[in-house]
Each structure stands twice: as structure tokens, then as C-alpha cells.
Scaffold this active site. Sequence first.
Site, PDB file in Angstrom:
ATOM      1  N   GLY A 199      -7.623  -9.891   7.317  1.00  0.00           N
ATOM      2  CA  GLY A 199      -8.562 -10.488   6.207  1.00  0.00           C
ATOM      3  C   GLY A 199      -8.966 -11.680   6.672  1.00  0.00           C
ATOM      4  O   GLY A 199      -9.980 -12.128   6.485  1.00  0.00           O
ATOM      5  N   SER A 200      -7.775 -12.355   6.876  1.00  0.00           N
ATOM      6  CA  SER A 200      -8.380 -13.968   7.073  1.00  0.00           C
ATOM      7  C   SER A 200      -7.976 -14.530   8.742  1.00  0.00           C
ATOM      8  O   SER A 200      -7.761 -15.467   8.972  1.00  0.00           O
ATOM      9  CB  SER A 200      -7.887 -14.737   6.202  1.00  0.00           C
ATOM     10  OG  SER A 200      -6.600 -15.060   6.351  1.00  0.00           O
ATOM     11  N   THR A 221       5.487  -2.344   3.539  1.00  0.00           N
ATOM     12  CA  THR A 221       4.853  -3.039   2.214  1.00  0.00           C
ATOM     13  C   THR A 221       5.955  -3.583   1.460  1.00  0.00           C
ATOM     14  O   THR A 221       6.859  -2.872   1.120  1.00  0.00           O
ATOM     15  CB  THR A 221       3.790  -2.063   1.738  1.00  0.00           C
ATOM     16  OG1 THR A 221       2.732  -1.917   2.585  1.00  0.00           O
ATOM     17  CG2 THR A 221       3.544  -2.460   0.182  1.00  0.00           C
ATOM     18  N   THR A 222       5.791  -4.465   0.823  1.00  0.00           N
ATOM     19  CA  THR A 222       6.774  -5.299   0.121  1.00  0.00           C
ATOM     20  C   THR A 222       6.875  -4.410  -1.470  1.00  0.00           C
ATOM     21  O   THR A 222       7.976  -4.292  -1.819  1.00  0.00           O
ATOM     22  CB  THR A 222       6.758  -6.752  -0.119  1.00  0.00           C
ATOM     23  OG1 THR A 222       6.618  -7.333   1.294  1.00  0.00           O
ATOM     24  CG2 THR A 222       8.077  -7.384  -0.812  1.00  0.00           C
ATOM     25  N   ASP A 271       7.443  -0.663  10.650  1.00  0.00           N
ATOM     26  CA  ASP A 271       6.404  -0.485   9.697  1.00  0.00           C
ATOM     27  C   ASP A 271       5.907   1.000   9.845  1.00  0.00           C
ATOM     28  O   ASP A 271       5.223   1.487  10.579  1.00  0.00           O
ATOM     29  CB  ASP A 271       5.104  -1.256  10.161  1.00  0.00           C
ATOM     30  CG  ASP A 271       4.050  -1.170   9.025  1.00  0.00           C
ATOM     31  OD1 ASP A 271       4.377  -0.609   7.872  1.00  0.00           O
ATOM     32  OD2 ASP A 271       2.890  -1.376   9.363  1.00  0.00           O
ATOM     33  N   TYR A 328      -0.161   8.725   7.674  1.00  0.00           N
ATOM     34  CA  TYR A 328       0.771   7.781   6.991  1.00  0.00           C
ATOM     35  C   TYR A 328       1.841   8.875   6.499  1.00  0.00           C
ATOM     36  O   TYR A 328       1.628  10.199   6.405  1.00  0.00           O
ATOM     37  CB  TYR A 328       0.188   7.237   5.816  1.00  0.00           C
ATOM     38  CG  TYR A 328      -0.856   6.392   5.937  1.00  0.00           C
ATOM     39  CD1 TYR A 328      -0.683   4.877   6.626  1.00  0.00           C
ATOM     40  CD2 TYR A 328      -2.314   6.753   5.841  1.00  0.00           C
ATOM     41  CE1 TYR A 328      -1.615   4.211   6.902  1.00  0.00           C
ATOM     42  CE2 TYR A 328      -3.204   6.004   5.951  1.00  0.00           C
ATOM     43  CZ  TYR A 328      -3.035   4.615   6.680  1.00  0.00           C
ATOM     44  OH  TYR A 328      -4.246   3.927   7.002  1.00  0.00           O
ATOM     45  N   GLY A 339       3.943   2.255   7.737  1.00  0.00           N
ATOM     46  CA  GLY A 339       2.576   2.378   7.212  1.00  0.00           C
ATOM     47  C   GLY A 339       1.573   1.902   8.432  1.00  0.00           C
ATOM     48  O   GLY A 339       0.320   1.821   8.070  1.00  0.00           O
ATOM     49  N   ASP A 385       6.038   3.265   2.785  1.00  0.00           N
ATOM     50  CA  ASP A 385       5.595   2.290   3.586  1.00  0.00           C
ATOM     51  C   ASP A 385       6.742   1.084   3.571  1.00  0.00           C
ATOM     52  O   ASP A 385       6.803   0.294   2.925  1.00  0.00           O
ATOM     53  CB  ASP A 385       4.215   1.653   3.340  1.00  0.00           C
ATOM     54  CG  ASP A 385       3.653   0.653   4.257  1.00  0.00           C
ATOM     55  OD1 ASP A 385       4.499   0.404   5.178  1.00  0.00           O
ATOM     56  OD2 ASP A 385       2.429   0.209   4.176  1.00  0.00           O
TER      57      ASP A 385
END
Length: 471
Positions: free
Chosen positions: A151-152, A303-304, A108, A273, A110, A300
Site C-alpha cells: 500500500g505504501s 494476519t494478526t 505466512d 489460500y 496467507g 492465515d
Amino acid sequence: MSSFLLAFLVFCAIYTSEALAYPHISKRQDQSIPLIRMNQGRKTLEEKAAWARRQADILLAKYGGGQTSAVQKRGSGFNDIVNHNQDSSYFGSLAIGTPATSFNVILDTGSADLWVASQKCTAGCHNIPTFSGASSSTFKNLSAPFKIQYGSGAAAGYLVQDTVQMAGFEVPSQTFAVVDQVTTGLLTNPVSGLIGLAFQTIASSQATPLWESLVKSGQWDEPLMSFFLTRFVNVSKANPEEPGGKFTMGYTDPTLYGGEIDYVNIPQGQQAYWTLPITSLVVQGQNISITAGNALAAIDTGTTLIGGPPSIIAEIFAAIPGSAAGTGDYQGYFTYPCKTQVVVQLSFGGRLWSIAPSDFLLTQLTTEECLGAFFQLEMGGDSPAWIVGDTFLKNVYSVFRFDPPSVGFADLSGTAHDLSVINGPLPTQTLNANPSSPTTELASSASSRTTYSFSSLFHASAFIVILCILL
Ligand SMILES: *[C@@H]1O[C@H](CO)[C@@H](O)[C@H](O)[C@H]1NC(C)=O
Ligand SMILES: *[C@@H]1O[C@H](CO)[C@@H](O)[C@H](O)[C@H]1NC(C)=O
Ligand SMILES: *[C@@H]1O[C@H](CO)[C@@H](O)[C@H](O)[C@H]1NC(C)=O
């Protein structure tokens, strides 16, 4: 969420761990490791929608939209991530401890922290290959709490130090996190963690990232890392795991690209970054203007898709006849006629690079309607306005250069194109993928390669898929 959990039962690879008799590792100055790409597999429309819906949240969590500074200098565990998504990521392997044990980790650019699941993990690590400090003679527990908030979900544990090896290089006392509490569904086989390849400035652990230790101690021939990422997004029969390309440290692989590498410097003082300004954006031959305030993009690998300022994303689709703003789950996305071959070109100050229509086509929704891979992302504060992920990076050979701080792109070679073949051989977990020095392979022999069996079901939010995007 529980309906998602049920909806998202997917077959997933199980890593058959092997006792890794750890051979001598000869240090070379240029090493590479193969990447395995987690493919998206078969998705229902509902799954795609849910996945699509999450992307903006995930990136906001990762990059800190709103008031928060993008440059997260302190260990506040700011990466608020949502444990649900459906696209691909790219992971490689590294090895930790003495004797060394190898792990698959998302690569990653990012983020800047390294973390893996702990053997003492009490939640969320079922079936995950885990790390045990007790079985490593070089392990040191710093006992400093570490937490990444998604987030979750969240991953929490402690900072530790141990020897970490990757791509034939070794850092004796690398600080990283060993997490023992992970939200259910966040981690799944065969990935045990993530390695951040951005600058220390944004490390939650505040630790020097492995790559930066290597480059600063002069261990690399050239102060750079590079990626070639394969494409299977348009291959409907692709396996959950397919060859992913190549990540190199300390050199670029001339067999994978042609011509010059077109480097663009990271703006002064922005080494957090890997950011570059987007200076030109052309859609179907039409120029889309980008103001300076809207131009900064993080490059990044984790990130897709490609997220950008809402007004500019709308302009991109306005240049595609028949496109429409998505609603409901597709809020922030746009649909367009599948029969249109969309070519988006980007420049960061140097050459103009084209994104293949097959990468622009995120997914087909109906016989006529397709969803584009660019979505609206409202970033704030000092965050980069754009996140340029794998949708773009699959189209180029990308180089992340420490000194002078810059990102470079080059055309992929024919050899590279030929590597995006379905049912290709999966790489072994190696520390050095150089076939001419097999003694440096972590697995004891070619035949003892890591084996995967498709026997494990995992629920909803595949960690792999999530991490791919998020962190
Ligand atoms: C590190 O120490 C903490 C307590 O200080 C402990 O809870 C944790 O399990 C240890 N981690 C490992 C990997 O041994
Ligand atoms: C996928 O897209 C690439 C790039 O556009 C193309 O070269 C390749 O042939 C496509 N593969 C399939 C199976 O359509
Ligand atoms: C787009 O704008 C650039 C200058 O920003 C110009 O050089 C180029 O010719 C324009 N291309 C088109 C297709 O209008």
C-alpha cells in the site's frame, strides 16, 4: 506519514550475525522449527489507532478486494501493502545457499512466495541481515524481475534459485526472490523476509513454494504442516521477542495438542489460500447467521486479527451490550466494555472453537472502553469473505494438510499453554529444533545461539509487524 515515523521509534532487536559454520544436516522425516513471536511492545493510543486503521487496507491489498480476483496467478506483484502497523507476527528461520546462511522469515499461510533481502540492497535494508548470491556456490540468478507492491511501499528484486533448508529439509533449486529495493521502514531486524505457505496457485513468482516441493516429492511422513502459536497479547510486560510456539512440517506434535484433530476439507478447487467456510458463529452464546456467500475464510498465520463482512461484524458486536462502532481511526472496528469477557466461537463444519476473551480484547482505549479484534473488511470478487488470523489461531493447534486438502484444529495441550511464559528462552536459529539431534543445529553449538541486543531504533512501520499482517 513522517509524524508516524517519529512516533514509532521503537527499540528493536538487532541480529548479531554469526559466521555460521555449517554442519552436516541429517534429513529426518519430521522436523520442526521454533517460532519467535514479535510482540507488540508498548504502544501509545495514537499508535494503536494508526495500526488499527491500517488493517483493512492491508488485507485488501493482500487478498485483493474489489474487482480483482483473489487468486493472483501471475507475477503482477499485487500485494499492495501499507508499511505501518503495530501488532505481532510469528517468524521462524531457514537457511539459504552453500555454505548455508540462516535468515528469519515471517511464516505466512496467507501467501505463497519466499523472499529475502539482498546484500546488494540499495534501499531499505539498513541493519537487515541480507543474502549474498556471490557467497553461495549453488546460487543461480534467474534475473527475472520480481516485485511486491504494498500500500505504501514495495519490495523489488529478482528471482533466483538456490538451496533452501528449513526444519531439516532441503530443496536444492528453490526459486525465490532476492529483493534489493525496499521502501524505507518496511524491513527491520531481525527479520529478513517472508515465506509463503499457501498454494502455488497464488505465488506471484509462479514458483512452487518450498513446502509444496517437499510434500510433492514425498519428503514428509505426513502431507501436512502445523502451528502452535503462543499468546502474549495480554501480558503487559512481555518482551519484544518472546517464544512463539512451534511450526512443524511432516508431522503433528502430540505433546502440543490433545484429542482428535478435527479436519475440514478445503472446498473443491479452492487450493489457493487455505480456505474453509465458517458454518457457525456464536457470540456470548448467541447464534449469528452466516449465508453461504459470506462464509469463506482464509486461515492465515500471517494476519494478526480477524476481518469479516461488515454486516456480520456489526452483528457480532450487537450481541455485546454497550458496544459501539468505532469512528475516526477506529472506523471498521468496534469498542465494547472492557469488563465484558467476550467469547466468540467459530465452527468451520466440525467442532465449535472458542476464542479466549483475552484474544478478543485487541487493546484498551480508556479505563472502560476496549477495542475488539474483529473488524469490518469489505472483500470483493472471488476473495475469501473472512481472514481468520492469529486472534483465532492462538486458541488451537492448527494443521494445514495438503492431501486431502484440509485444515484441522485441535485443543492445545497443557504443555502448550505452559509455553506462553514471559521471558521464556528464545530459540536458536536452527534447521532442526529437535534437541535430540543437536548436530542438525545451524548454529555451531548451543552456546553460540543467536544473540539479540536491543540497540537499534527503527522507524514507524516495522516490517515485522507489517509483514505479519500483510503478505
Ligand atoms: C541478479 O541479476 C540482476 C541483473 O540481471 C542483478 O541486478 C541482481 O543484483 C542479481 N541478484 C543477485 C542476488 O545477485
Ligand atoms: C492471558 O490469557 C490467557 C488466556 O485467556 C490466560 O490463560 C492467561 O493467564 C492470561 N495471562 C495474563 C498475564 O493475564
Ligand atoms: C445455533 O445454531 C445451531 C444450528 O445452526 C444449533 O445447533 C445451535 O443449537 C444454535 N445455538 C444456539 C445457542 O442457539
